[in-house]
Every structure is written in C-alpha cells, then in structure tokens.
Design a protein around this motif. Structure first.
Motif, PDB file in Angstrom:
ATOM      1  N   ARG A  39     -13.084  28.650  33.109  1.00 35.64           N
ATOM      2  CA  ARG A  39     -13.630  28.169  34.383  1.00 35.64           C
ATOM      3  C   ARG A  39     -14.800  27.219  34.137  1.00 35.64           C
ATOM      4  O   ARG A  39     -14.931  26.184  34.811  1.00 35.64           O
ATOM      5  N   GLN A  40     -15.653  27.562  33.174  1.00 35.12           N
ATOM      6  CA  GLN A  40     -16.796  26.719  32.829  1.00 35.12           C
ATOM      7  C   GLN A  40     -16.337  25.350  32.317  1.00 35.12           C
ATOM      8  O   GLN A  40     -16.985  24.340  32.573  1.00 35.12           O
ATOM      9  N   GLU A  41     -15.205  25.320  31.623  1.00 35.18           N
ATOM     10  CA  GLU A  41     -14.649  24.065  31.093  1.00 35.18           C
ATOM     11  C   GLU A  41     -13.894  23.276  32.167  1.00 35.18           C
ATOM     12  O   GLU A  41     -13.371  22.206  31.892  1.00 35.18           O
ATOM     13  N   GLY A  42     -13.793  23.820  33.379  1.00 36.78           N
ATOM     14  CA  GLY A  42     -13.174  23.096  34.481  1.00 36.78           C
ATOM     15  C   GLY A  42     -11.718  23.424  34.747  1.00 36.78           C
ATOM     16  O   GLY A  42     -11.057  22.745  35.530  1.00 36.78           O
ATOM     17  N   PHE A  43     -11.193  24.470  34.107  1.00 35.68           N
ATOM     18  CA  PHE A  43      -9.810  24.861  34.354  1.00 35.68           C
ATOM     19  C   PHE A  43      -9.743  25.806  35.554  1.00 35.68           C
ATOM     20  O   PHE A  43     -10.617  26.644  35.748  1.00 35.68           O
ATOM     21  N   THR A  44      -8.715  25.621  36.358  1.00 32.66           N
ATOM     22  CA  THR A  44      -8.600  26.407  37.584  1.00 32.66           C
ATOM     23  C   THR A  44      -7.546  27.510  37.486  1.00 32.66           C
ATOM     24  O   THR A  44      -7.700  28.557  38.104  1.00 32.66           O
TER      25      THR A  44
END
Length: 86
Positions: A39-44
């Motif tokens: 989530r922190q890396e931008g994956f949903t």
C-alpha cells in the motif's frame, strides 16, 4: 544392484516433495507487513503473496494507475527488488 532401484526411487520421491513445497504462504504477521509495504508503494490490489525460492513473490499487483506487476520483495527488508510489468 538390488539397492540401486530403491535408492533411485527414494531420491526421486525426495525431489518431488521438495518441489511441492516450493511455494509457501507467509505467516499472518508477515503477510500484514507485506500488505502495508505494498500500500505504501502505491499498490491497491494483488492476487497472491507467497514465499518462493527465498523471496517474497506478489502476483498481479495493481498500482494506482491500473498497471499490473509481478513483484519480488526481499524477505528481510521487505524492499521491492524486482518489478515486472504484466
């Protein structure tokens, strides 16, 4: 010569067992940490997270732009070390 066949069978059985255990599920606490990193890396979303060949593998991770990737994470640092576009 009589020992050769049973020994060969035992060797093959051991190899099959090792192959079957190649992909392992992560313990729940480590799974939660990996999900937080994703989530922190931008994956949903993502399909599956598993330990394979000493690396954490994430299948079909989708980023905020809708692009899909297979990822490999270092099991100690949880850093993304490989990102392959699908």
């Amino acid at each position: 010569m009589r020992l050769a066949i049973p020994l060969l069978a035992l060797t093959l059985a051991a190899g099959i067992t090792a192959t079957a255990r190649a992909d392992e599920k992560l313990p729940p606490d480590q799974q939660a940490k990996v999900e937080a990193v994703l989530r922190q890396e931008g994956f949903t979303t993502w399909k599956e997270i598993e330990l394979d060949d000493g690396m954490i593998e994430v299948d079909d991770a989708v980023d905020s732009n809708g692009k899909q990737f297979d990822l490999k994470l270092d099991p100690k640092t949880l850093a993304v070390v490989k990102r392959k576009a699908e």
